[in-house]
Design a protein around this motif. Structure first.
Motif, PDB file in Angstrom:
ATOM      1  N   SER A 354       0.857  -1.184   0.000  1.00  0.00           N
ATOM      2  CA  SER A 354       0.000   0.000   0.000  1.00  0.00           C
ATOM      3  C   SER A 354       0.890   1.230   0.000  1.00  0.00           C
ATOM      4  O   SER A 354       2.114   1.152   0.130  1.00  0.00           O
ATOM      5  N   TRP A 355       0.257   2.384  -0.117  1.00  0.00           N
ATOM      6  CA  TRP A 355       1.010   3.638  -0.103  1.00  0.00           C
ATOM      7  C   TRP A 355       1.660   3.884   1.254  1.00  0.00           C
ATOM      8  O   TRP A 355       2.592   4.689   1.357  1.00  0.00           O
ATOM      9  N   ASP A 356       1.173   3.207   2.313  1.00  0.00           N
ATOM     10  CA  ASP A 356       1.803   3.366   3.613  1.00  0.00           C
ATOM     11  C   ASP A 356       3.213   2.787   3.624  1.00  0.00           C
ATOM     12  O   ASP A 356       4.029   3.147   4.489  1.00  0.00           O
ATOM     13  N   ASP A 357       3.508   1.877   2.681  1.00  0.00           N
ATOM     14  CA  ASP A 357       4.844   1.289   2.603  1.00  0.00           C
ATOM     15  C   ASP A 357       5.858   2.241   1.965  1.00  0.00           C
ATOM     16  O   ASP A 357       7.062   1.984   2.028  1.00  0.00           O
ATOM     17  N   VAL A 358       5.385   3.317   1.327  1.00  0.00           N
ATOM     18  CA  VAL A 358       6.279   4.272   0.674  1.00  0.00           C
ATOM     19  C   VAL A 358       6.610   5.357   1.689  1.00  0.00           C
ATOM     20  O   VAL A 358       5.793   6.242   1.962  1.00  0.00           O
ATOM     21  N   ALA A 359       7.801   5.288   2.273  1.00  0.00           N
ATOM     22  CA  ALA A 359       8.209   6.258   3.294  1.00  0.00           C
ATOM     23  C   ALA A 359       8.858   7.462   2.616  1.00  0.00           C
ATOM     24  O   ALA A 359       9.710   7.307   1.739  1.00  0.00           O
ATOM     25  N   PRO A 360       8.463   8.681   2.985  1.00  0.00           N
ATOM     26  CA  PRO A 360       9.083   9.870   2.380  1.00  0.00           C
ATOM     27  C   PRO A 360      10.543   9.984   2.802  1.00  0.00           C
ATOM     28  O   PRO A 360      10.939   9.585   3.903  1.00  0.00           O
ATOM     29  N   VAL A 361      11.362  10.556   1.927  1.00  0.00           N
ATOM     30  CA  VAL A 361      12.783  10.746   2.207  1.00  0.00           C
ATOM     31  C   VAL A 361      12.953  12.025   3.008  1.00  0.00           C
ATOM     32  O   VAL A 361      12.396  13.067   2.668  1.00  0.00           O
ATOM     33  N   ASP A 362      13.724  11.943   4.080  1.00  0.00           N
ATOM     34  CA  ASP A 362      13.973  13.125   4.908  1.00  0.00           C
ATOM     35  C   ASP A 362      14.882  14.088   4.153  1.00  0.00           C
ATOM     36  O   ASP A 362      15.922  13.676   3.603  1.00  0.00           O
ATOM     37  N   PRO A 363      14.557  15.395   4.127  1.00  0.00           N
ATOM     38  CA  PRO A 363      15.443  16.357   3.457  1.00  0.00           C
ATOM     39  C   PRO A 363      16.835  16.384   4.069  1.00  0.00           C
ATOM     40  O   PRO A 363      17.833  16.477   3.359  1.00  0.00           O
ATOM     41  N   LEU A 364      16.910  16.305   5.390  1.00  0.00           N
ATOM     42  CA  LEU A 364      18.201  16.371   6.070  1.00  0.00           C
ATOM     43  C   LEU A 364      18.205  15.321   7.170  1.00  0.00           C
ATOM     44  O   LEU A 364      17.308  15.300   8.028  1.00  0.00           O
ATOM     45  N   GLY A 365      19.181  14.443   7.143  1.00  0.00           N
ATOM     46  CA  GLY A 365      19.219  13.350   8.104  1.00  0.00           C
ATOM     47  C   GLY A 365      20.603  13.151   8.679  1.00  0.00           C
ATOM     48  O   GLY A 365      21.618  13.507   8.067  1.00  0.00           O
ATOM     49  N   LEU A 366      20.636  12.592   9.886  1.00  0.00           N
ATOM     50  CA  LEU A 366      21.886  12.269  10.562  1.00  0.00           C
ATOM     51  C   LEU A 366      21.773  10.853  11.107  1.00  0.00           C
ATOM     52  O   LEU A 366      20.875  10.558  11.891  1.00  0.00           O
ATOM     53  N   GLU A 367      22.679   9.977  10.685  1.00  0.00           N
ATOM     54  CA  GLU A 367      22.717   8.599  11.160  1.00  0.00           C
ATOM     55  C   GLU A 367      23.976   8.404  11.985  1.00  0.00           C
ATOM     56  O   GLU A 367      25.070   8.821  11.571  1.00  0.00           O
ATOM     57  N   VAL A 368      23.829   7.757  13.136  1.00  0.00           N
ATOM     58  CA  VAL A 368      24.960   7.573  14.050  1.00  0.00           C
ATOM     59  C   VAL A 368      25.129   6.098  14.358  1.00  0.00           C
ATOM     60  O   VAL A 368      24.167   5.323  14.326  1.00  0.00           O
ATOM     61  N   GLY A 369      26.365   5.702  14.667  1.00  0.00           N
ATOM     62  CA  GLY A 369      26.639   4.361  15.143  1.00  0.00           C
ATOM     63  C   GLY A 369      26.160   4.188  16.580  1.00  0.00           C
ATOM     64  O   GLY A 369      25.860   5.166  17.278  1.00  0.00           O
ATOM     65  N   TYR A 370      26.130   2.941  17.040  1.00  0.00           N
ATOM     66  CA  TYR A 370      25.487   2.692  18.337  1.00  0.00           C
ATOM     67  C   TYR A 370      26.271   3.302  19.496  1.00  0.00           C
ATOM     68  O   TYR A 370      25.702   3.601  20.546  1.00  0.00           O
ATOM     69  N   ARG A 371      27.585   3.543  19.364  1.00  0.00           N
ATOM     70  CA  ARG A 371      28.337   4.178  20.451  1.00  0.00           C
ATOM     71  C   ARG A 371      28.064   5.676  20.550  1.00  0.00           C
ATOM     72  O   ARG A 371      28.430   6.296  21.550  1.00  0.00           O
ATOM     73  N   ARG A 420      26.865   9.581   9.642  1.00  0.00           N
ATOM     74  CA  ARG A 420      26.629   9.983   8.250  1.00  0.00           C
ATOM     75  C   ARG A 420      25.641  11.138   8.217  1.00  0.00           C
ATOM     76  O   ARG A 420      24.681  11.170   8.988  1.00  0.00           O
ATOM     77  N   ILE A 421      25.883  12.080   7.325  1.00  0.00           N
ATOM     78  CA  ILE A 421      24.969  13.194   7.101  1.00  0.00           C
ATOM     79  C   ILE A 421      24.361  13.000   5.714  1.00  0.00           C
ATOM     80  O   ILE A 421      25.091  12.845   4.718  1.00  0.00           O
ATOM     81  N   LEU A 422      23.018  12.973   5.666  1.00  0.00           N
ATOM     82  CA  LEU A 422      22.304  12.649   4.438  1.00  0.00           C
ATOM     83  C   LEU A 422      21.493  13.849   3.967  1.00  0.00           C
ATOM     84  O   LEU A 422      20.903  14.567   4.780  1.00  0.00           O
ATOM     85  N   LEU A 423      21.471  14.025   2.665  1.00  0.00           N
ATOM     86  CA  LEU A 423      20.635  15.049   2.030  1.00  0.00           C
ATOM     87  C   LEU A 423      19.699  14.337   1.066  1.00  0.00           C
ATOM     88  O   LEU A 423      20.140  13.766   0.071  1.00  0.00           O
TER      89      LEU A 423
END
Length: 704
Positions: A354-371, A420-423
């Protein structure tokens, strides 16, 4: 032949459903008018009991009230059927009661003799108790729930309709689905309203049953003594027992149907039926069962209490709790051994996408490791969260628009200390951050080394060391710039936000910026968009300014310049497609000249800049004017010369700014920006008159 038989079966089934209602009405009328033999009366009483049980079971297995939307009508017909049976049985009792206890049929005899032991006093008391339970408890409660449900459903209808319209306008659902949901909302309101009215039938039926019993007893005494010569004692015994049996055989199905009504209106919508809900919620916690077993055990040990009953039930409940606890522990072990099982089961359960499975892409994102999770965890008061909030506010004050929210999440696929910094879902920066340590950055001119892990500053690529907090003062004395982990990540993010600022200004941000400006100068915004310039054209112009790190805080000057020059430039454009974007951008930059110069030189009166050799200027003007591009050899030599001069300019502490004639500024800026993003190309027309230009280096020649 087979298809013909199937057709007859289909038609026959359809006709049977159509005739079900009229046949039931005819049965009700026939029972009220025609005298029925005792055998037929037994069959009808049995049918009434089975019908009430079926209604209760259907109510128990429904998952939401609308699954049994016909219940109000079924309740009405069942009540009429029961009342007509009372009329028919009363006729038989009064006509044939003097013949014996089986004169009105075996069902009435069974309820009158076996259920109450042939004692009419006990029968009267049991009958009155059933009427009180049905009338005062079940029917009254179900009616109240239906009344409140109808009221709240009607109050919520406008909001539900608006939600359906919003989903339809947003494209989340289609027209058919919207029509189906609107019908469900209307049916739900009608259902609770009908249930509120139908509960009055059940209440009236209870009152009618009580009155019928009194009338039958009085009528039986009169008929037995006057017409058949029975004594008062014999007439009272015979007719009272028959009346009690008749009343019980009618009130027990009435009680069952009232219970079904209460189940339908009191249930909460869920994916499970009532039985599953009750078992799943009552017997899902082993601690509750252990405590209950303990209380029963204590009660069973009290003297003069029925020890066997209490202790036996306590053992059963305690054993059930122990089995439930063992099953839950096995489930947890299985989940730990196979962590992807639940996810795989959930994916397998999703039959359709369904359309609920299509997640919008964040304009600006930050991903970090578990530490690094502690830096962004609310519960641990993550310092980086506060830095990012301040960073967005500072960016808005410097650049003139509010950037999107930075969406932070952990990522187990990257190294524990990486981020990681994502655009828009694409990585634009990556770095390493060591929690509990400080980063000592070498800005140049340090007096000595420092003990630590060598690395590079992720924002600007300067040599650096990760050091222990105890060495912080020593590194500062040696000339290092020492910052904490949160500052390292925040600085890197800030640098990339300025570098990709034009990508952060979307159509929505541009409209919000216009709305913000319109609060102070509404007429200026009204005359600009869309009369002078469309919103996409304005967005592209603002993005061009941000591409060269030019703030757009002074929106009033930008809009006034566009309003003044856009019509003139559009008239000069033979293509008729509006003003030339480069020419309009040049005019806007001239209007923002003071702000651009201040951004690079602060309050300095003398501007130490890089210039172009006169011969190279003529060559570039001719090359860019004829073909709009530079030949490879010229471009390579120009780029090498500019890189060498910019490095010398930075070594002397001067701003890496190249000043060129207006005709060359846009082309040279596009060419050099991709290779030297940290330098600026200004037009001589953008320099204010009160500022003095001193050329410290010349591209293509010797310094002046």
């Amino acid at each position: 032949m087979n298809s013909f038989l199937d057709f007859l079966k289909t038609q026959g089934s359809g006709h049977a459903r159509l005739l079900a209602g009229p046949v039931l009405i005819l049965m009700v009328l026939a029972m009220m008018i025609l005298p029925l033999p005792p055998f037929i009366l037994d069959l009808l009483f049995t049918f009434n009991i089975s019908l009430s049980v079926m209604i209760l079971l259907v109510a128990m297995f429904t998952r939401k009230p609308l699954d049994f939307a016909a219940f109000p009508s079924v309740l009405l017909f069942a009540t009429l059927l029961r009342l007509s049976l009372n009329v028919a049985s009363t006729r038989v009792v009064l006509l044939n009661g003097h013949k014996g206890p089986d004169a009105a049929g075996q069902v009435i005899e069974a309820f009158g003799h076996f259920l109450v032991g042939g004692n009419f006093a006990v029968g009267i008391i049991v009958f009155i108790i059933l009427v009180i339970i049905n009338f005062t408890v079940i029917t009254k409660g179900a009616g109240r729930i239906a009344e409140v449900g109808a009221r709240f459903t009607l109050d919520a209808m406008p909001g539900k309709q608006m939600a359906i319209d919003a989903d339809l306008n947003a494209g989340l659902i289609g027209e058919d689905e919207a029509r189906k949901r609107r019908a469900e909302v209307s049916q739900e309101a009608e259902f609770y309203g009908a249930m509120d009215g139908a509960s009055k039938f059940v209440r009236g039926d209870a009152v009618a049953g009580l009155l019928i019993m009194v009338i039958n007893i009085i009528g039986g005494l009169i008929v037995g003594m006057v017409q058949h010569g029975l004594s008062a004692s014999d007439a009272g015994t015979v007719y009272t027992l028959l009346t009690i049996g008749d009343g019980l055989v009618a009130q027990i199905p009435a009680l069952v149907i009232s219970t079904a009504a209460g189940v339908v209106v009191s249930r909460v919508a869920d994916d499970r039926d009532v039985g599953q809900q009750m078992i799943g919620q009552l017997f899902s916690n082993p601690n509750v069962m252990f405590i209950t077993s303990g209380i029963l055990t204590l009660m069973g040990l009290i003297p003069n209490m029925p020890h066997v009953a209490f202790l036996l039930l306590a053992a059963i409940i305690g054993g059930s709790g122990w089995l439930l606890l063992q099953r839950q522990q096995r489930d947890l072990q299985a989940a730990a051994a196979d962590p992807g099982h639940e996810q795989a089961a959930a994916v397998a359960a999703a039959a359709e996408a369904s359309w609920d499975d299509v997640a919008p892409v964040d304009p600006l994102g930050l991903e970090v490791g578990y530490r690094l999770i502690s830096l962004v965890d609310h519960q641990q008061n993550g310092e980086l969260l506060h830095r990012i909030r301040s960073l967005r506010k500072k960016f808005a004050q410097e650049m003139g628009f509010l950037p999107p929210v930075v969406h932070i999440r952990d990522n187990l696929e990257i190294k524990p200390t990486d981020y990681r910094i994502l655009l828009f879902g694409v990585e634009i920066g990556r770095g390493v951050a060591q929690t509990g340590q400080w980063l000592a950055i070498d800005p140049g001119g340090v007096t000595g080394p420092v003990q630590g892990t060598p690395t590079k500053d992720p924002a600007f690529g300067l040599p650096a060391f990760w050091i222990d907090p105890a060495l912080r003062e020593q590194a500062q004395i040696a000339g290092y710039t020492v910052v904490d982990t949160a500052t390292v990540v925040a600085t890197h993010l800030n640098h990339l936000m300025h570098r990709y600022g034009s990508r952060l200004l979307g159509r929505q941000e541009t409209q919000q910026l216009l709305d913000h400006v319109a609060r102070d100068v509404p007429k200026l915004v009204e005359d600009l968009v869309p009369k002078t310039l469309s919103l996409p054209q304005l967005q592209n112009l603002l993005r061009s300014l941000l591409d060269e790190d030019v703030p757009i805080r002074d929106m009033r000057s930008i809009l006034e310049t566009i309003t003044e020059y856009a019509p003139r430039l559009a008239a000069l454009n033979p293509a008729g497609t509006g003003p030339n974007p480069d020419e309009l951008l040049a005019q806007v930059r001239v209007a923002l000249g003071r702000a651009i110069v201040q951004h690079w030189f602060a309050s300095e009166t003398e501007l130490r800049v890089i210039g172009l050799d006169a011969r190279l200027e003529r060559v570039l003007t001719q090359a860019l004017g004829s073909s709009g591009a530079l030949e490879p050899g010229l471009a390579e030599n120009l780029l090498g010369d500019v890189e060498r001069i910019v490095q010398g300019q930075e070594d002397r502490g001067d701003a890496p700014v190249l000043v060129v004639p207006p005709v060359l500024r846009a082309s040279l800026s596009r060419f050099l920006r991709h290779h030297l993003p940290h330098m600026a190309v200004l037009s001589s027309a953008e320099i204010p008159e009160e500022r003095i230009i001193r050329v410290t280096a010349v591209v293509g020649g010797s310094p002046a």
